[in-house]
Design an enzyme around this catalytic site. Sequence first.
Site, PDB file in Angstrom:
ATOM      1  N   ARG A 105       0.918  -1.199  -0.192  1.00  0.00           N
ATOM      2  CA  ARG A 105       0.117   0.035   0.006  1.00  0.00           C
ATOM      3  C   ARG A 105       0.917   1.173  -0.127  1.00  0.00           C
ATOM      4  O   ARG A 105       1.752   1.386   0.941  1.00  0.00           O
ATOM      5  CB  ARG A 105      -1.041   0.137   1.212  1.00  0.00           C
ATOM      6  N   THR A 109      -0.671   7.708  -1.400  1.00  0.00           N
ATOM      7  CA  THR A 109      -2.131   7.484  -1.902  1.00  0.00           C
ATOM      8  C   THR A 109      -2.906   6.496  -1.382  1.00  0.00           C
ATOM      9  O   THR A 109      -4.030   6.415  -1.615  1.00  0.00           O
ATOM     10  CB  THR A 109      -2.017   7.089  -3.418  1.00  0.00           C
ATOM     11  N   ASP A 201      -3.831 -11.493  12.623  1.00  0.00           N
ATOM     12  CA  ASP A 201      -2.828 -11.329  11.322  1.00  0.00           C
ATOM     13  C   ASP A 201      -2.467 -12.649  10.629  1.00  0.00           C
ATOM     14  O   ASP A 201      -1.732 -13.235  11.390  1.00  0.00           O
ATOM     15  CB  ASP A 201      -1.847 -10.418  11.544  1.00  0.00           C
ATOM     16  N   ASP A 204       1.102 -13.195   9.990  1.00  0.00           N
ATOM     17  CA  ASP A 204       2.186 -13.236  11.205  1.00  0.00           C
ATOM     18  C   ASP A 204       1.928 -14.676  11.820  1.00  0.00           C
ATOM     19  O   ASP A 204       2.797 -15.301  12.256  1.00  0.00           O
ATOM     20  CB  ASP A 204       1.868 -12.148  12.186  1.00  0.00           C
TER      21      ASP A 204
END
Length: 210
Positions: A105, A109, A201, A204
């Site tokens: 990401r 933006t 997650d 993870d």
Amino acid sequence: MNDKVHVLNHPLIQHKLSIMRDKNTGTKEFRELLDEISMLMVYEVTRDLPTEVTEVETPLTLMRTRTLSGIPIGVVPILRAGLGMVNGIMSLVPNAKIGHIGLYRDPDTLQPVEYYCKLPADSEHRLLLVLDPMLATGGSASAAISFLKMRGCNNIKLVNLIAAPEGVERIRKDHPDVDIFVAAMDERLNDHGYILPGLGDAGDRLFGTK
């Protein structure tokens, strides 16, 4: 539920997913369970594969039966957590080719940016299964599907372990032609974009980096 969204609520899937959700489940067991659930899911994901009539000779007689008609399959995990779903799927479709797509990401933006994409040379002729355990906001999955379509791939299914309604709506809006297969539809996203109740997650927990 939209006819493009398939929630696979088989008891074995739900049982194994419940163990994965437990915060006390360790990396080894988490990884093994993801393998097993992915294998169970691909059974349903491939339910509509075309077959053709062929003839085989049993120990007793000749018979007409059905085999897969040869539609090629590609498996495309979204790095990195999607890697955890590959082995389970390949155990049932060992002739599938494997591609990889990596996204990050952009901090300015906030849009997904492709940093890696390696696909089978004939991907545009394959049924592509895009893999990512968690469908949260849907941004990464939508971007991955868009990048595949830019390369001429249009026969695509998205396979997720857990989805949030926000992510499903994003895919339905951006890619109404793509079927979504999930093991569970959870309640919502929290303020940090994690699925609730979710399982934390996935990357993870899968790779032991939490």
